[in-house]
Design a protein around this motif. Structure first.
Motif, short mmCIF file in Angstrom:
data_model
loop_
_atom_site.label_atom_id
_atom_site.label_comp_id
_atom_site.label_asym_id
_atom_site.label_seq_id
_atom_site.Cartn_x
_atom_site.Cartn_y
_atom_site.Cartn_z
N ASN A 196 0.95 -1.26 -0.11
CA ASN A 196 0.13 0.04 0.15
C ASN A 196 0.94 1.36 0.08
OD1 ASN A 196 0.95 0.46 2.59
ND2 ASN A 196 -1.18 -0.13 3.76
N LYS A 197 0.24 2.36 0.14
CA LYS A 197 1.20 3.57 0.14
C LYS A 197 2.15 3.84 1.14
CE LYS A 197 -2.31 6.45 2.15
NZ LYS A 197 -3.44 7.74 1.69
N LEU A 198 1.99 3.12 2.18
CA LEU A 198 2.75 3.30 3.26
C LEU A 198 3.91 2.29 3.38
CD1 LEU A 198 -0.05 3.84 6.19
CD2 LEU A 198 1.35 5.62 4.78
N GLY A 199 4.04 1.33 2.37
CA GLY A 199 5.07 0.22 2.51
C GLY A 199 4.62 -0.96 1.69
N MET A 200 5.64 -2.06 1.92
CA MET A 200 5.48 -3.14 1.29
C MET A 200 6.04 -4.33 2.21
SD MET A 200 7.38 -5.84 -0.43
CE MET A 200 9.20 -5.00 -1.07
N ALA A 201 5.35 -5.53 1.95
CA ALA A 201 5.62 -6.76 2.95
C ALA A 201 5.62 -7.99 1.90
CB ALA A 201 4.70 -7.03 4.23
N LYS A 202 6.32 -8.87 2.34
CA LYS A 202 6.38 -10.02 1.68
C LYS A 202 6.66 -11.30 2.30
CE LYS A 202 11.30 -10.10 0.04
NZ LYS A 202 12.14 -10.08 -1.21
N ASN A 203 6.25 -12.62 1.79
CA ASN A 203 6.43 -13.70 2.46
C ASN A 203 6.50 -15.00 1.69
OD1 ASN A 203 6.50 -15.35 4.99
ND2 ASN A 203 4.54 -16.15 4.57
N GLU A 204 7.42 -15.92 1.97
CA GLU A 204 7.79 -17.02 1.37
C GLU A 204 7.03 -18.02 1.64
OE1 GLU A 204 11.62 -17.86 0.60
OE2 GLU A 204 11.93 -16.17 -1.06
N VAL A 205 6.62 -19.06 1.06
CA VAL A 205 5.76 -20.51 1.22
C VAL A 205 6.48 -21.45 0.46
CG1 VAL A 205 3.95 -19.50 2.61
CG2 VAL A 205 3.81 -20.18 0.16
N HIS A 206 6.40 -22.67 0.81
CA HIS A 206 6.94 -23.86 0.07
C HIS A 206 5.84 -24.92 -0.02
CE1 HIS A 206 10.68 -22.06 0.93
NE2 HIS A 206 10.54 -22.14 2.19
N LEU A 207 5.99 -25.38 -1.46
CA LEU A 207 4.61 -26.38 -1.95
C LEU A 207 5.48 -27.56 -2.31
CD1 LEU A 207 1.75 -27.00 -2.66
CD2 LEU A 207 2.24 -26.02 -4.78
N GLU A 208 5.02 -28.74 -1.85
CA GLU A 208 5.51 -30.05 -2.18
C GLU A 208 4.18 -30.82 -2.77
OE1 GLU A 208 7.63 -32.18 0.72
OE2 GLU A 208 9.35 -30.68 0.82
N ILE A 209 4.43 -31.56 -3.99
CA ILE A 209 3.33 -32.54 -4.59
C ILE A 209 3.54 -33.83 -4.32
CG2 ILE A 209 1.89 -32.79 -6.54
CD1 ILE A 209 1.87 -29.79 -5.62
N LYS A 210 2.79 -34.25 -3.83
CA LYS A 210 2.85 -35.91 -3.47
C LYS A 210 2.04 -36.79 -4.32
CE LYS A 210 5.57 -34.69 0.16
NZ LYS A 210 6.91 -35.12 0.43
N ASP A 211 2.21 -37.87 -4.57
CA ASP A 211 1.52 -38.88 -5.36
C ASP A 211 0.21 -39.44 -4.51
OD1 ASP A 211 3.11 -39.11 -7.55
OD2 ASP A 211 4.66 -40.75 -6.66
N ALA A 212 -0.82 -39.52 -5.15
CA ALA A 212 -1.97 -39.86 -4.50
C ALA A 212 -1.95 -41.25 -3.85
CB ALA A 212 -3.31 -39.77 -5.26
N THR A 213 -2.62 -41.55 -2.84
CA THR A 213 -2.71 -42.81 -2.32
C THR A 213 -3.67 -43.71 -3.14
OG1 THR A 213 -2.15 -42.03 -0.13
CG2 THR A 213 -2.96 -44.15 -0.03
N ARG A 214 -3.32 -44.85 -3.55
CA ARG A 214 -4.45 -45.51 -4.41
C ARG A 214 -4.29 -46.97 -3.70
NH1 ARG A 214 -2.66 -47.06 -9.20
NH2 ARG A 214 -0.82 -46.44 -8.99
N ILE A 215 -5.57 -47.54 -3.80
CA ILE A 215 -5.79 -49.02 -3.57
C ILE A 215 -6.03 -49.76 -4.81
CG2 ILE A 215 -7.62 -50.71 -2.58
CD1 ILE A 215 -8.70 -48.87 -0.53
N ILE A 216 -4.94 -50.42 -4.93
CA ILE A 216 -4.58 -51.29 -6.17
C ILE A 216 -5.48 -52.70 -6.37
CG2 ILE A 216 -2.52 -49.95 -6.86
CD1 ILE A 216 -0.83 -52.28 -5.67
N LYS A 217 -5.59 -53.12 -5.12
CA LYS A 217 -6.32 -54.34 -4.84
C LYS A 217 -7.43 -54.25 -4.06
CE LYS A 217 -7.12 -58.93 -5.29
NZ LYS A 217 -7.40 -59.46 -6.49
#
Length: 1179
Positions: free
Chosen positions: A504-525
């Motif tokens: 905004n006109k009074l300043g700036m702020a930032k933040n980092e976050v991290h994303l990990e993608i995992k394989d879905a759990t499946r029932i194969i039998k």
């Protein structure tokens, strides 16, 4: 600025490059961080209508937040409530919650009233709802004298309850003195007002303890009315009548209900028979998902009622005599409800904004505004504020504009009160989400990355991916108003670091976050549907594949609940096993695989099946003389449909404890018409059958004794046969007790000669199975019949059967017997038949006696055992097989009947011609020399004629088992010994030997033998030790091709060395030393002595030749071989032919099929190995 989670999301419009979210200042909800100055906000308060328990302390809640922390004050009934002046009232520190200690002293009624809480700080004041505090009440019934109610059967009745007015209203129910609820039905039911309505009374309604109970839940007390006595007098005739309404009265009524409540409409009618109630809505339909019928359809309920449910509802009461209807006009009013409640407003100095109070109701509510708890009309003026009905508009606000505004929306049915502050702040952006937060998301699912923020003016939000990434665009991303970044379908390449930037006109702020993608759990039998019989074991399999960084937990559920706590259920890695399956184990089994990020499940149904349960409640109806109807109730089919029922009966009179099949009926039937027999004491039982088998039998039915009657059938298997020449034995299969049809079972036996004119002779006998007629002629046909009778009468006329009186031996022998010799082993016999009358019985055939009386060759008579052949029926010729050739036979013929044989015919003599002889009885090979072999034999045991000559054929066999040229030699018949000369030394020969008669050549006997080894060719080999025709067994190899030649070349230079080598080889190959004394003095430990019992070697073997001798290949010690023990096959050459040799290799053994012990000089006889193997031992 932190936004609360919103159900909607916002995308940037197409065409904008960076995905930047510009949030307008009119936002739905706003929280200010508590470290910033802000007006008070009420966070918790008691309900508007607050009913308290007078036995407990009164707690009136009021909690608020703000910066600085707010202070609290209360009003009671519109005036200031001075807490400090009342010692029973305390306020919780840091809170506005009041506690009134009425348990020590004081009364709850003293503090009944309307309370309101105010929370105040330097930025404004927030107020609570008006809290109406009332103590609950559970008053007693007023005492009244209730007169007994007496009425006739079929009249209607209303038992009034009229409970005392309580706070809150009580729950009404009717019970008796034993605290058992009174049964209700379409005829008897409780109304909404608590009264008990009878559409018509019955005599069973008579009782003295109709009691109405009122339960006050708030105080957990129950009050009861005085018991009401009802007596119903039975009337001779009950006049039926059409319905009339007991409630509501008249043809129409009106009902008013508030929006959101439950609309309950009631119609209760009386009449005889009991009326049925139906409901309709005029000019409309009843809402499907919100309509419910209660109290046997006498009450119609519509939940979550709205203005659209207003209208006319009609209830209709029907019975066979008529119908009436009642119309209820429903009006739905509404207390005020929010369309859009005012929300907190955060503005920076100089900004504009607005507060809106959107409410509705019926009638439409009036909107009023308050400022810090004071009506805005008398509050200090603020040039930045303008009120326009339900909206306050702010422009160019300053810090002094901060305040708390209250919106009040009210009508005659209630009010709404909402606090919303205006907080004027100048704050640079701040990110409220924790830095470096890690988000883990399953692939192909949405990913939501939080960026909670605050700032004034309201910041703008941008998202970036990676260290040098550009602002994320809207084609694959969604940015929500609260700053959250959404990836609708996260993929593996979505993994990375994301940066949120707020400005905004009074300043700036930032933040980092991290994303990990995992394989879905499946029932194969997945687990599969299973059908299991009770008592069996079933297994469900559930194999799971998951991301390697996630650890799944597998949980099994039964019918969406936990598995039973039973040791029969075992769970391992991939399986659920249920042992000893029971009926209640049937259901749905679900495998649930959970990780920290996702879960999957798969289900399978287990059907527990078994043979049906036995039927029950057997009943006999329609009992007639010869039929009865049996009915039953099926037991459970145990999840496998019943296909049929088996009905069995027991005759307790004749065969108690023995059950017989009566009939079978379809599995859809529960009754059967059964045919019965007379004079049987019946009991029945039923078994059910499904695909798994039959049930246990049901309990037996009651007994049913049928009336006696004459027999329906006569005995079976009637026969007439004589046991002596002068009698007739009549036999039959008697009736069983079930077939007797009555007491006194007897039999009428009748007979007469078939070919005579005599009348029937009859006799009545007891319940037996035989009658003997004496003094009959021999073998005369009789007509016979046996009829059953009992005390009631005779069975139907029986069938007539034919029999014969007793047989006697035949009187005449067959004549004209003559023989035709077909060949040396077969002859044909002919004879003339005897006269039928002379047979004196049933002709069974002719019998030939024959025997061998004299040998044609030796002419000495010997009597042999006679042989017999029987030819069935009336045949007049027959064949005699298996005769011996060249023999003298005698025969005679006799006729045979059931009694025995007749006289023999005169003897007839015949001779059989010559035949081919059998093989010679034995063949021996003796005295082998270098170039000759002597053969000795015994003549054939069955020459079958006069021998004319012997034929001897022989041929050599070389070391590779190939046969040489065949030599054919004729020998005179009177010879039993023959010497063959000019043979090759150390050569094996095969012999074929047979005898001949004039009829041809007989069977041959075969044998093999080897000529002796040339001693001059085998220098250094010790001479043989021969004694009484017995040879020492030796295992030698054909040294003529290899060993002897090497020995000959080295004889002069290395004589001593050769002797040592030969001795060493023969010792290791199982041979014998030439001198027995040397063996005794120098015994080799590797050579075991021969067994004395069977003449074979002991447990000796060597590494090069350890094959066992083939079955039948060893030669017994009597040195003879019979034909059936010989073998012409070349397969066994080298292994299967066992002769005996001296130690120089000369053959002295004899072949024989019989094994005996013979005396020998110096050595015992033994089974010799194959001569080829023995000679190969030198190689």
């Amino acid at each position: 600025m932190q936004l609360k989670k919103m159900p909607r999301r916002k995308r940037l419009s197409a065409g904008r490059a960076p995905l930047i979210l510009f949030l307008c200042q009119m936002i739905s909800a706003l929280d200010v961080p508590l470290d910033l100055v802000q007006p008070p906000t009420i966070t918790q308060q008691s309900p508007k209508d607050y009913i308290i328990d007078p036995r407990e302390n009164i707690v009136i809640q009021c909690e608020a937040k703000g910066k600085p922390p707010p202070s609290f004050s209360w009003t009671r009934n519109g005036t200031h409530f001075d807490i400090d002046k009342d010692p029973l009232v305390t306020m919780k520190p840091g809170s506005g919650t009041l506690t009134i200690n009425i348990m020590s002293e004081g009364k709850a009624e003293t503090y009944e009233g309307v309370y309101q809480c105010t929370a105040r700080n330097e930025r404004g004041a927030a107020i609570s709802n008006n809290i109406v505090v009332r103590p609950s009440r559970s008053p007693l019934w007023t005492k009244e004298k209730l007169e007994p109610i007496i009425l006739r059967n079929g009249q209607s009745l209303i038992l009034p309850c009229r409970p005392p007015l309580g706070l809150p209203p009580p729950i009404i129910f009717w019970m008796d003195n034993s605290f058992q609820r009174l049964p209700q039905s379409e005829r008897v039911s409780q109304g909404l007002n608590g009264d008990l309505y009878f559409s018509n009374v019955l005599p069973e309604d008579t009782r003295e303890d109709y009691i109405c109970y009122a339960r006050f839940n708030h105080t957990q007390t129950i009050q009861q009315k005085q018991p009401i006595s009802v007596k119903v007098i039975s009337a001779k005739s009950n006049r039926e009548r059409p319905p009339t309404f007991l409630t509501p009265e008249g043809n129409a009524s009106h009902k008013e209900e508030l929006r959101g409540n439950v609309l309950s409409l009631e119609c209760i009618a009386e009449g005889l028979p009991t009326p049925i109630i139906y409901w309709i809505k005029e000019d409309g339909t009843l809402p499907i998902n919100r309509t419910f019928y209660r109290n046997f359809k006498k009450t119609l309920q519509i939940i979550q009622v709205s203005e659209a449910d207003s209208g006319n509802y009609q209830c209709i009461a029907k019975n066979p005599l008529g119908a009436i209807h009642h119309t209820i006009s429903v009006t739905v009013k509404a207390a005020p409800y929010w369309i859009m409640a005012p929300q907190n407003l955060v503005l920076s100095p100089g900004e504009d904004g607005r507060l809106t109070c959107g409410a509705n109701g019926s009638p439409k509510p009036r909107i009023s505004w308050l400022l810090n708890g004071v009506p805005v009309e008398i509050a200090p003026d603020d040039p930045s504020r303008k009120i326009d009905g339900d909206t306050i508009i702010f422009s160019n606000v300053q810090e002094r504009s901060s305040a708390v505004y209250q919106c009040n929306a009210s009508n005659e049915y209630g009010y709404l009160l909402a606090n919303a502050f205006v907080n004027v702040l100048a704050e640079p952006p701040r990110i409220l989400t924790s830095a470096n937060t890690l988000y883990q998301v399953i692939a192909d699912r949405p990913a939501l990355l939080d960026c909670a923020f605050f700032g004034s003016p309201l910041p703008t939000i941008e998202w970036f991916k990676g260290a040098k990434g550009s602002a994320l665009r809207e084609d694959i991303y969604v940015l929500h108003e609260n700053g959250t970044l959404e990836i609708p379908v996260a993929q593996k390449d979505s993994t990375g670091t994301y940066t949120c930037v707020a400005r905004n006109k009074l300043g700036m702020a930032k933040n980092e976050v991290h994303l990990e993608i995992k394989d879905a759990t499946r029932i194969i039998k997945q687990p599969e549907y299973a059908v299991m019989q009770r008592g069996g074991t079933v297994s469900f399999e559930c194999k799971v594949k998951h991301d390697h960084t996630l650890i799944p937990t597998i949980t099994w559920l039964k019918d969406n609940g936990e598995l039973p706590n039973d040791g029969r259920f075992t769970v391992d890695k991939d399986h659920l096993v249920v042992a000893d399956v029971r009926d209640d184990d049937g259901g749905t089994y679900t495998c649930v695989a959970n990780t920290t990020l996702d879960n999957v499940s798969a289900s399978a149904v287990l059907s527990v099946v078994d043979v049906p349960n036995p039927p029950f409640d057997l009943e006999l109806t329609d009992q007639l003389d010869k039929s009865v109807q049996l009915s039953w109730t099926p037991g459970s089919d145990n999840n496998s449909p019943i296909t049929k029922f088996i009905i069995e009966y027991e005759d307790a009179m004749h065969e108690a404890g023995l059950w017989h099949l009566q009939t079978e009926v379809s599995g859809m039937q529960t009754t059967a018409q059964l045919k019965l027999s007379p004079y049987v004491n019946y009991s029945f039982r039923v078994m059910a059958v499904n695909s798994l088998g039959r049930s246990l039998p049901s309990e037996a039915s009651e007994q049913y004794l049928t009336k006696a009657a004459e027999p329906d059938t006569n005995p079976t298997a009637v026969e007439g046969l004589g046991s002596e020449p002068d009698n007739l034995v009549i036999t039959w299969k008697p009736l069983n007790g079930f077939e007797s049809n009555g007491p006194g079972l007897q039999y009428k036996v009748s007979w007469r000669q078939k070919d005579g004119d005599d009348e029937w002779t009859s006799v009545v006998v007891a319940n037996v199975s035989k009658y003997i007629v004496s003094g009959t002629p021999t073998f005369v046909p009789y007509l016979i019949k046996v009829q059953a009778l009992n005390d009631v009468g005779f069975a139907p006329e029986p069938a007539v059967v034919m029999g014969h009186s007793g047989e006697d031996l035949p009187m005449v022998a067959p004549g004209n017997v003559h023989v035709n010799v077909v060949n040396s082993t077969l002859a044909e016999v002919h004879w003339d038949p005897v006269p039928l009358k002379s047979i004196r019985g049933h002709l069974q055939g002719y019998r030939i006696y024959y025997w061998k009386a004299q040998s044609s060759s030796k002419r000495n008579r010997r009597h042999l055992e006679k042989k017999i052949l029987t030819f069935q029926g009336s045949k007049t010729h027959g064949m005699l097989p298996g005769l011996e050739p060249f023999s003298h036979y005698t025969l005679n013929v006799r006729v045979v009947n059931g009694k025995g044989e007749g006289p023999a015919s005169p003897d007839r003599v015949f001779n059989t011609p010559e035949g081919v002889p059998s093989a010679p009885s034995s063949l021996k090979i003796v005295n082998p020399t270098l170039d000759s072999l002597t053969l000795e034999w015994d003549p054939p045991s069955r020459p079958n004629g006069i021998l004319t000559e012997y034929t001897l054929k022989y041929q050599p066999i070389n070391s590779t088992h190939e046969l040489g040229p065949l030599v054919d030699l004729k020998i005179p018949a009177n010879k039993t010994r023959w010497t063959l000369k000019n043979l090759n030394f150390s050569t094996r020969y095969k012999f074929y030997f047979y005898a001949q008669t004039a009829a041809g050549s007989g069977s041959q006997i075969t044998e093999e033998a080897v000529t002796a080894v040339d001693e001059g060719k085998t220098a250094g080999i010790p001479p043989p030790d021969v004694g009484a025709g017995k040879a020492m067994a030796s295992r030698q190899v054909d040294i003529a091709t290899q060993g002897w030649f090497i020995g000959l070349m080295c004889a002069v230079a290395l004589l001593i060395l050769i002797l040592l080598i030969v001795c060493f080889i023969r010792r290791n190959k199982g041979g014998k030393y030439p001198v027995k004394e040397k063996e005794d003095a120098h015994a080799d430990p590797e050579i075991q002595p021969m067994k004395e019992d069977d003449g074979t070697f002991g447990e000796y073997s060597d590494a090069e030749d350890h094959k066992p001798l083939k079955k039948g290949s060893r030669t017994p010690s009597d040195r003879t071989v019979k034909k059936e023990d010989s073998d012409d096959s070349l397969v066994d050459y080298g292994e299967g032919v066992n002769g005996q040799f001296n130690e120089d290799g000369s053959f002295i053994g004899q072949y024989s099929g019989k094994k005996e012990k013979e005396p020998a000089e110096g050595n015992e006889s033994s089974e010799a190995p194959s001569p080829v193997n023995a000679m190969n031992s030198f190689v």
